[in-house]
Structures are given as C-alpha cells and as structure tokens.
Design a protein around this motif. Structure first.
Motif, PDB file in Angstrom:
ATOM      1  N   ASP A 139     -50.343  15.044  69.215  1.00  0.00           N
ATOM      2  CA  ASP A 139     -50.232  15.626  70.557  1.00  0.00           C
ATOM      3  C   ASP A 139     -49.049  15.040  71.317  1.00  0.00           C
ATOM      4  O   ASP A 139     -48.350  14.147  70.818  1.00  0.00           O
ATOM      5  CB  ASP A 139     -51.551  15.479  71.357  1.00  0.00           C
ATOM      6  CG  ASP A 139     -51.838  14.064  71.847  1.00  0.00           C
ATOM      7  OD1 ASP A 139     -50.958  13.187  71.776  1.00  0.00           O
ATOM      8  OD2 ASP A 139     -52.965  13.833  72.331  1.00  0.00           O
TER       9      ASP A 139
ATOM     10  N   ILE B 237     -46.673  16.812  78.249  1.00  0.00           N
ATOM     11  CA  ILE B 237     -45.433  17.404  78.764  1.00  0.00           C
ATOM     12  C   ILE B 237     -45.566  17.772  80.241  1.00  0.00           C
ATOM     13  O   ILE B 237     -46.576  18.339  80.667  1.00  0.00           O
ATOM     14  CB  ILE B 237     -45.034  18.636  77.904  1.00  0.00           C
ATOM     15  CG1 ILE B 237     -43.719  19.236  78.402  1.00  0.00           C
ATOM     16  CG2 ILE B 237     -46.108  19.701  77.895  1.00  0.00           C
ATOM     17  CD1 ILE B 237     -43.156  20.291  77.458  1.00  0.00           C
TER      18      ILE B 237
ATOM     19  N   ARG C 296     -37.981  18.380  79.827  1.00  0.00           N
ATOM     20  CA  ARG C 296     -39.304  17.883  79.486  1.00  0.00           C
ATOM     21  C   ARG C 296     -39.571  18.313  78.045  1.00  0.00           C
ATOM     22  O   ARG C 296     -39.398  19.488  77.709  1.00  0.00           O
ATOM     23  CB  ARG C 296     -40.426  18.420  80.393  1.00  0.00           C
ATOM     24  CG  ARG C 296     -40.137  18.637  81.849  1.00  0.00           C
ATOM     25  CD  ARG C 296     -39.389  17.557  82.529  1.00  0.00           C
ATOM     26  NE  ARG C 296     -39.967  16.224  82.434  1.00  0.00           N
ATOM     27  CZ  ARG C 296     -39.272  15.110  82.693  1.00  0.00           C
ATOM     28  NH1 ARG C 296     -38.006  15.192  83.039  1.00  0.00           N
ATOM     29  NH2 ARG C 296     -39.844  13.949  82.597  1.00  0.00           N
TER      30      ARG C 296
ATOM     31  N   ASP D 299     -33.412   8.974  79.290  1.00  0.00           N
ATOM     32  CA  ASP D 299     -34.524   8.039  79.436  1.00  0.00           C
ATOM     33  C   ASP D 299     -34.310   6.936  78.411  1.00  0.00           C
ATOM     34  O   ASP D 299     -33.533   7.092  77.473  1.00  0.00           O
ATOM     35  CB  ASP D 299     -35.869   8.713  79.112  1.00  0.00           C
ATOM     36  CG  ASP D 299     -36.089   9.978  79.887  1.00  0.00           C
ATOM     37  OD1 ASP D 299     -36.163   9.895  81.113  1.00  0.00           O
ATOM     38  OD2 ASP D 299     -36.173  11.055  79.257  1.00  0.00           O
TER      39      ASP D 299
ATOM     40  N   ALA E 241     -30.758  17.786  71.286  1.00  0.00           N
ATOM     41  CA  ALA E 241     -32.182  17.661  70.943  1.00  0.00           C
ATOM     42  C   ALA E 241     -33.022  18.560  71.844  1.00  0.00           C
ATOM     43  O   ALA E 241     -33.947  19.242  71.376  1.00  0.00           O
ATOM     44  CB  ALA E 241     -32.632  16.210  71.073  1.00  0.00           C
TER      45      ALA E 241
ATOM     46  N   VAL F 231     -52.573  13.075  83.887  1.00  0.00           N
ATOM     47  CA  VAL F 231     -51.628  12.652  84.934  1.00  0.00           C
ATOM     48  C   VAL F 231     -50.650  11.633  84.358  1.00  0.00           C
ATOM     49  O   VAL F 231     -50.973  10.923  83.407  1.00  0.00           O
ATOM     50  CB  VAL F 231     -52.325  12.051  86.182  1.00  0.00           C
ATOM     51  CG1 VAL F 231     -53.129  13.093  86.918  1.00  0.00           C
ATOM     52  CG2 VAL F 231     -53.192  10.864  85.807  1.00  0.00           C
TER      53      VAL F 231
HETATM   54  C1  PTT Z   1     -42.652  11.450  74.831  1.00  0.00           C
HETATM   55  C2  PTT Z   1     -41.350  10.966  74.272  1.00  0.00           C
HETATM   56  C3  PTT Z   1     -40.639  10.108  75.204  1.00  0.00           C
HETATM   57  S1  PTT Z   1     -41.544   8.876  75.862  1.00  0.00           S
HETATM   58  C4  PTT Z   1     -39.308  10.243  75.461  1.00  0.00           C
HETATM   59  S2  PTT Z   1     -38.487   9.324  76.622  1.00  0.00           S
HETATM   60  W1  PTT Z   1     -40.258   8.113  77.547  1.00  0.00           W
HETATM   61  C5  PTT Z   1     -38.484  11.163  74.692  1.00  0.00           C
HETATM   62  N1  PTT Z   1     -37.977  12.199  75.552  1.00  0.00           N
HETATM   63  C6  PTT Z   1     -37.404  13.278  74.960  1.00  0.00           C
HETATM   64  C7  PTT Z   1     -36.473  14.105  75.611  1.00  0.00           C
HETATM   65  O1  PTT Z   1     -36.169  13.830  76.901  1.00  0.00           O
HETATM   66  N2  PTT Z   1     -35.921  15.149  74.952  1.00  0.00           N
HETATM   67  C8  PTT Z   1     -36.258  15.395  73.646  1.00  0.00           C
HETATM   68  N3  PTT Z   1     -35.705  16.432  73.027  1.00  0.00           N
HETATM   69  N4  PTT Z   1     -37.148  14.638  72.992  1.00  0.00           N
HETATM   70  C9  PTT Z   1     -37.733  13.614  73.628  1.00  0.00           C
HETATM   71  N5  PTT Z   1     -38.630  12.860  72.941  1.00  0.00           N
HETATM   72  C10 PTT Z   1     -39.256  11.705  73.509  1.00  0.00           C
HETATM   73  O2  PTT Z   1     -40.559  12.077  73.932  1.00  0.00           O
HETATM   74  C11 PTT Z   1     -41.987  12.102  79.565  1.00  0.00           C
HETATM   75  C12 PTT Z   1     -42.317  10.913  80.398  1.00  0.00           C
HETATM   76  C13 PTT Z   1     -41.973   9.778  79.598  1.00  0.00           C
HETATM   77  S3  PTT Z   1     -40.338   9.663  79.191  1.00  0.00           S
HETATM   78  C14 PTT Z   1     -42.853   8.826  79.284  1.00  0.00           C
HETATM   79  S4  PTT Z   1     -42.439   7.417  78.363  1.00  0.00           S
HETATM   80  C15 PTT Z   1     -44.204   8.857  79.803  1.00  0.00           C
HETATM   81  N6  PTT Z   1     -45.075   9.467  78.861  1.00  0.00           N
HETATM   82  C16 PTT Z   1     -46.330   9.826  79.294  1.00  0.00           C
HETATM   83  C17 PTT Z   1     -47.385  10.075  78.413  1.00  0.00           C
HETATM   84  O3  PTT Z   1     -47.241  10.082  77.172  1.00  0.00           O
HETATM   85  N7  PTT Z   1     -48.631  10.309  78.952  1.00  0.00           N
HETATM   86  C18 PTT Z   1     -48.824  10.352  80.298  1.00  0.00           C
HETATM   87  N8  PTT Z   1     -50.058  10.587  80.772  1.00  0.00           N
HETATM   88  N9  PTT Z   1     -47.822  10.149  81.153  1.00  0.00           N
HETATM   89  C19 PTT Z   1     -46.576   9.921  80.665  1.00  0.00           C
HETATM   90  N10 PTT Z   1     -45.559   9.776  81.544  1.00  0.00           N
HETATM   91  C20 PTT Z   1     -44.223   9.638  81.070  1.00  0.00           C
HETATM   92  O4  PTT Z   1     -43.692  10.934  80.763  1.00  0.00           O
HETATM   93  P1  PTT Z   1     -44.427  13.191  74.314  1.00  0.00           P
HETATM   94  P2  PTT Z   1     -42.144  14.645  79.470  1.00  0.00           P
HETATM   95 MG1  PTT Z   1     -43.438  13.651  77.056  1.00  0.00          MG
HETATM   96  C21 PTT Z   1     -35.146  14.567  77.553  1.00  0.00           C
HETATM   97  O5  PTT Z   1     -43.884  14.146  75.469  1.00  0.00           O
HETATM   98  O6  PTT Z   1     -44.681  14.016  73.133  1.00  0.00           O
HETATM   99  O7  PTT Z   1     -45.594  12.438  74.829  1.00  0.00           O
HETATM  100  O8  PTT Z   1     -43.268  12.242  73.944  1.00  0.00           O
HETATM  101  O9  PTT Z   1     -42.968  14.802  78.130  1.00  0.00           O
HETATM  102  O10 PTT Z   1     -42.644  15.644  80.425  1.00  0.00           O
HETATM  103  O11 PTT Z   1     -40.705  14.763  79.127  1.00  0.00           O
HETATM  104  O12 PTT Z   1     -42.441  13.243  80.129  1.00  0.00           O
HETATM  105  O13 PTT Z   1     -39.191   6.686  78.114  1.00  0.00           O
END
Ligand code: PTT
Ligand code: SF4
Length: 609
Positions: free
Chosen positions: A91, A94, A181, A307, A333, A480
């Motif tokens: 999962d 997003i 996202r 990020d 990407a 959230v």
């Molecule tokens: C998340 C993973 C992360 S974790 C990052 S940076 W991170 C990468 N971002 C990508 C991107 O950008 N473009 C791309 N093509 N691929 C990417 N892959 C990577 O995906 C993200 C934020 C982040 S940014 C994080 S930590 C936190 N994650 C949360 C989470 O998992 N659960 C939650 N309840 N809250 C969170 N808040 C933060 O959300 P995935 P998003 Mg995400 C350009 O998706 O599969 O969980 O992987 O989706 O809306 O971008 O939010 O330093």
C-alpha cells in the motif's frame, strides 16, 4: 452512524458496473478505515495465490473517518493491493483531492476489480458512475493525463492517475496526483495498468454526517492554529523533509552509491539549504497548512518537487550531487509514475553492476544523461530497463554472481533512504515493516541515535513496536498525515478529540492501539498466507551488505550489523508480538485480536508446512 459513510463502492471494470455496498458498522469500529479497511478487504476478497497483475486482484482506495471534514493534514487516502513487486500486502498513502471527494461522494472506499477491454477511466460524480474511454490518455504521462482530465471535469475534481510506468506494469509504478503526490510504492500503479485503468476522477459534494458539527469546526480551527504555533513550523515550511539530508550526512545514515557508504562528499550541494536557493514555492496535499513539497526549477526548466527520499535516492545513492539534475530525474519519476525510492535503488544497483563488469552496459555513477535514458528505458521496459523494471530482487537474479548480497530490499521492496550499517533498530524497522523495506511504519533512527546507536538493547524492540502501532496502525487507518505528529510534536490526543467530534465515540489510546495491532497482525497473516511454503524468518532480515561489508568512510567507518545480535532482537520482537519463531502470528494472538476466522486459515498454513 456518524463519521463514516458506511458505504464502499465496488467497481467492476470487466462489466463496467458500479455497485455500492453498505458495510457492517463493526468493521468501522474494529478497523477504523484506510489501511484497516484495505487489509480486511484484501484478506476477505482476494483468493490465496492470486496473481497481482491478473483480473482477480483488487485495488482498494480507502479513506479514514477524519477525511473530508476540514481537519489539518487530512487530505490523504490509502491505495492498497496485493503487490506485484513483493507478492505480499502492498500500500501507500497519497495526498489528493480524490480523498476528499471520495468521502463527499458518499464512500469510505473504492474496491476496483476485473479488467477493462480498452483503456478506461472512471468518473464518479456523487452517485453517478461512468466508465469512460481513456484511449486518448493512454501513453500520456500522469501529469499530462491529469491536465487533460481537468479540462474535461474542471480544475476542482479529485484525480488519481498512472503514467507510462503503470501502463507498462513496471513493478514499482505508483499512483500519482497533483503533479507531485505519488503513492503506492509496491506497484499500485502497475495494478491499475494491468486493469487498463488510467485514472479515477471523483467529484463529491455531500458533507459527512458528524456527531458534533459545531465542535468539529472549532476543533479544526484550533488544530490549524496549534500547527502554526509549533516552534519548528517556520523552518519546516522552509525545508520540509529536506533538512534530513544534512542530518543523515552528520550521522552516517545517507545512502551513498547503492548503500556502500553512508556519507556523501557532495551532501552539502543536495541538502536543505542548497534546495532553498532554488526553491520557487511550496505545494502539498489538500487541507494542509504545513505544505512540505519543495517546488524547484529542474535542470530542464520544469517544476519538480524535492523531498528527502527522492533527493537521496536519485542523488547520493547514484553518486549525483547536482540538485537541479536530481530534480529532473524526480520529475521524470512523477511523469512516468515510478516510485522514486525504488527507482534510485535499482539504478544504484545497476551502476554498481556496471562498475563490477557484471552487465554489458557501461554507465558511471552520476552519469546524468545515461541515467535519464535508463529511466526512460525502465518506464518503457527496454533493454536493461526491462530487467530493472522487475525490481531489485528480481534484477539480482538476472545479474547473478553475488549481486543478491547488495540488492537492497526487504521482501522485494527496495530499501528507503536510511543506511543501517550502524542502526540495528532501524534495520529491524525495515525488516518488519508491513510492506517491505519502507520507513513508513517506524522511523526510529533519530531516536536510536540518541539512545545509543550501536546497541541491540531490548528497549529498541519495545520502542519499535510502539512506533509501528502509531505510525503504521493509527495514522494509516485514519489516513491523516503523520508529519504534524512526528516532525512538529502535534500531540496524539488531538486525534482522539477529532474522532470524538466526528463519530461521537470515545476511543482510548488502548483501544486505538488494539485496533492498530489487529491491522498489523492481519497484514502479517496476509504475507504468510500468500508466501505459503516460501515464508521464512529470513524475509524479516535486511540486506546482506549491511552485515558483511563495513563502512569505509566517515565517522562510522568500520561499522556493520551483527547477524547473531540482529536475530536475537528479531526473536524478542516476535515474542512481544505474540508471533512464533518464524514470525507467524500465534493462534492465541489472532484470537485475542478478534481474528478467529483468519486464524483458521493461518492454522492451515501451520499444518501444511
Ligand atoms: C512515500 C514515498 C516517500 S516517503 C517519498 S518522499 W517522504 C517519495 N516521494 C515520491 C515522489 O515525490 N515522486 C515519486 N515519483 N515517487 C516518490 N516516492 C516516494 O514515496 C508523501 C509524504 C511523505 S514524503 C512522507 S515521508 C510521509 N508519508 C506518510 C505516510 O506514509 N503515511 C501518513 N499517514 N502520512 C504521511 N505523510 C507524509 O507524506 P507512499 P504523498 Mg506518499 C515527488 O506514498 O507510497 O507512502 O510512499 O504520498 O502524498 O506524496 O505524501 O520524505
Ligand atoms: Fe501532505 Fe506534507 Fe501536508 Fe503532510 S505535511 S499533508 S505530506 S503536504
């Protein structure tokens, strides 16, 4: 019932049929939403052994009971499926207006099954559902497709889509929304592609019935104010997650050249302060006042979002120290809809294989032009790109020699951006995370470094389990964003108050922890069920490189993990979770969590193995 819509929407792509389904209230109380709903739905409705890219697999988009009621950081949803990358539960979380619109259309989750005959997108407008031709969108990037769909359905619609990576079923293709996202690291975009589903467009307008609407309005305003009042807020708005680059460098945790080293000679050039110099704006998820997406101009003049994870994985991990070029790779990407973490990981693997002469292609570290081409080849499954499109675990099988030792994954999901040569607690977090090697469920490394990073003390196991319940359980079920909590110190009690105003029910922390434990145990059972005879505790052990090859640079030079001590931690972890020595939940544990029916299937596994 307040807070939940109590409805799912089933979308059958084979028959172009949409069937609303009222679900049992007990499901909401036992699983809350998001990841909880997704895990239960996938367990109940996918047959054991289903091919993830077949018509029989299902993909679930599930929101939580705090989505779409105007609360801070609540514009997210979980997208989940049986993963084509790992073969287990997969999962991602997003941020998207689609989350808000889904609930306002009257649904807590979409359950998509079957396969369309031709490229299709689904348009949901309140109670009307249309299965529309997406032939003109097929072949477009996620960003182009979303722009086209906005022309048709208006700029306010909630849209999730896939790029060419998803269409071509690259095993780590993601679902993309709003240009930056990206969610569903373990191939949720590939599952959409296998179903010929290019996008979902949602427009919902009905407010969610709340137990205390006036109280909720007040709480939401207070919540936003509380976020703003946090001392770390101002710096967060400047850098978001990017300040972690400097932190990782100082603490020898920065993945460098396929995790061979944990410090990078150009870290300063790709850190938070360097990013500030080229930053043009912030963007992020709906209903958030912490917007953490750092928008910069990339080396080709496009907007891209930076990020920590994508900068590290498409930067230091492939030897690249030019931030504008890293931004260009990240933009690719997002366009192709490929997970930037897995992408940086497989490229790092390929560059090392090239350096060692194990593949015929000659690509040097940081060779920007060739790497750009390689990303194109991954998305379109050409040559070496086709090998990497299968993920690093499979690529290592093709490359052979000792490459499996430095194929950086757990259970097939590529490791995210924290080196663990000297972080056994974080290594265990990767080893036991519910989707494979993601930092999502437990980012314990900062705490671990404070308490003594070299130790394998049982306190680390306790801390890990507690963190997983909150991050991997509570936040994923509520859907959230966890950043207010873990980056600004926004207290957990806020979520209890929100839940009370939304649902009218008092949830104690003990109750919430129990729900989290139930969800994480069910996910573990899913893995065991799907792996069957191939299940083993080795699947909870991180890559060989961290155990066998000490760091040769930086303050942590000479460090590596100790396998014996790691295994003792894993034993302690299993014992505390009520799992057996193979990491399989015991019957008594599952029954205690109200998973008696599921326990029977796991018993069959015990009996047959
Ligand atoms: C998340 C993973 C992360 S974790 C990052 S940076 W991170 C990468 N971002 C990508 C991107 O950008 N473009 C791309 N093509 N691929 C990417 N892959 C990577 O995906 C993200 C934020 C982040 S940014 C994080 S930590 C936190 N994650 C949360 C989470 O998992 N659960 C939650 N309840 N809250 C969170 N808040 C933060 O959300 P995935 P998003 Mg995400 C350009 O998706 O599969 O969980 O992987 O989706 O809306 O971008 O939010 O330093
Ligand atoms: Fe999204 Fe960032 Fe806001 Fe979290 S802090 S909701 S990831 S924009």
């Amino acid at each position: 019932m307040f807070g939940w819509t109590v409805f799912f929407l089933n979308l059958d792509l084979t028959k172009s049929k949409a069937i609303p389904e009222q679900y049992d209230e007990a499901l909401a109380l036992n699983f809350l939403g998001g990841r909880g709903f997704a895990a239960k739905i996938l367990w109940d409705r996918i047959k054991q052994g289903t091919d993830p890219l077949s018509t029989e697999n299902k993909i679930v988009f599930a929101a939580g009971p705090l989505t779409a009621i105007g609360l801070p950081n609540s514009g997210k949803l979980v997208v989940a499926s049986k993963s084509p990358l790992t073969g287990g539960y997969g999962d991602g979380n997003i941020g998207s207006w689609a989350a808000v619109h889904l609930r306002k259309a009257g649904y807590d989750a979409l359950i998509v099954e079957g396969k369309a005959e031709k490229p299709t997108y689904v348009h949901i407008k309140d109670k009307t559902v249309e299965f529309l031709d997406a032939s003109d969108l097929w072949g477009l990037s996620s960003i182009e497709a979303e722009a086209q769909l906005r022309k048709t359905h208006g700029r306010l619609a909630g849209i999730v889509s896939i790029g060419q990576g998803g269409e071509n079923q690259v095993k780590f293709a993601t679902v993309v929304s709003q240009e930056g996202r990206s969610g569903g690291r373990p191939g949720m975009g590939a599952v959409m592609g296998s179903k010929k589903l290019k996008a979902i467009v949602i427009e919902g307008r009905t407010p969610i019935p709340l137990a205390d609407p006036d109280g909720m309005k007040k709480l939401a305003a207070e919540g936003y104010g509380e976020v703003l009042s946090k001392p770390l807020y101002a710096f967060w708005k400047r850098q978001g997650t990017m300040s972690t680059v400097e932190w990782s460098q100082e603490n020898s945790a920065l993945p460098t050249r396929n995790y061979k080293e944990a410090v990078f000679e150009k870290a300063e050039d790709i850190g938070g302060f360097a990013m500030e110099k080229i930053k043009v704006s912030n963007r992020g998820c709906p209903q958030c006042n912490m917007t953490c997406g750092n928008v910069v101009k990339d080396s080709e003049g496009n907007n891209s979002e930076l990020d920590y994870e994508n900068v590290t994985m498409l930067g230091s991990n492939i030897g690249l120290g030019n931030l504008a070029q890293i931004a260009s790779l990240n933009r690719l990407a997002d366009e192709f809809g490929l997970d930037s973490i897995s992408l940086g990981n497989v490229i790092g693997f390929a560059l090392e294989a090239s350096e060692k002469g194990l593949i015929k292609e000659k690509i040097g570290w940081a060779d920007f032009e060739k790497i750009k081409q390689l990303i194109n080849d991954v998305a379109n499954r050409r040559g070496l790109g086709a090998v990497l499109a299968e993920g690093v675990r499979a690529a290592a099988k093709t490359v052979g020699n000792d490459s499996s030792d430095w194929a950086m994954h757990v259970k097939g999901l590529e490791v995210s951006a924290y080196d663990c040569h000297l972080a056994p607690g974080m290594a265990l977090a990767y080893g036991t995370n519910s989707i494979g090697a993601h930092h999502k469920d437990a980012w314990v490394i900062t705490w671990e470094i404070k308490v003594g990073r070299a130790s394998y003390d049982p306190i680390k196991v306790d801390n890990l389990i507690e963190t997983q319940l909150i991050r991997g359980g509570l936040f994923e079920a509520l859907t959230v964003c966890r950043f207010p909590y873990n980056s600004l110190g926004f207290e957990l009690e806020w979520y209890q108050r929100y839940l009370k105003a939304a649902t009218g029910k008092d949830f104690s922390m003990e109750q919430l922890n129990l729900i989290s434990e139930r969800i994480l145990t069910l996910i573990r059972a899913f893995w065991v069920r799907e792996y069957g005879k191939n299940w083993g505790r080795i699947l909870d052990v991180p890559p060989v490189r961290w155990f066998n090859e000490p760091l040769t640079e930086g303050a942590s030079k000479g460090s590596k993990l100790d396998l014996g001590k790691y295994n003792s931690m894993l034993d302690a972890y299993y014992a505390k979770k009520g799992w057996d020595q193979m990491g399989v939940p015991k019957q008594s544990t599952m029954k205690r969590l109200g998973l008696s029916q599921e326990a029977r299937q796991i018993e069959e596994y015990h009996n047959s193995s």
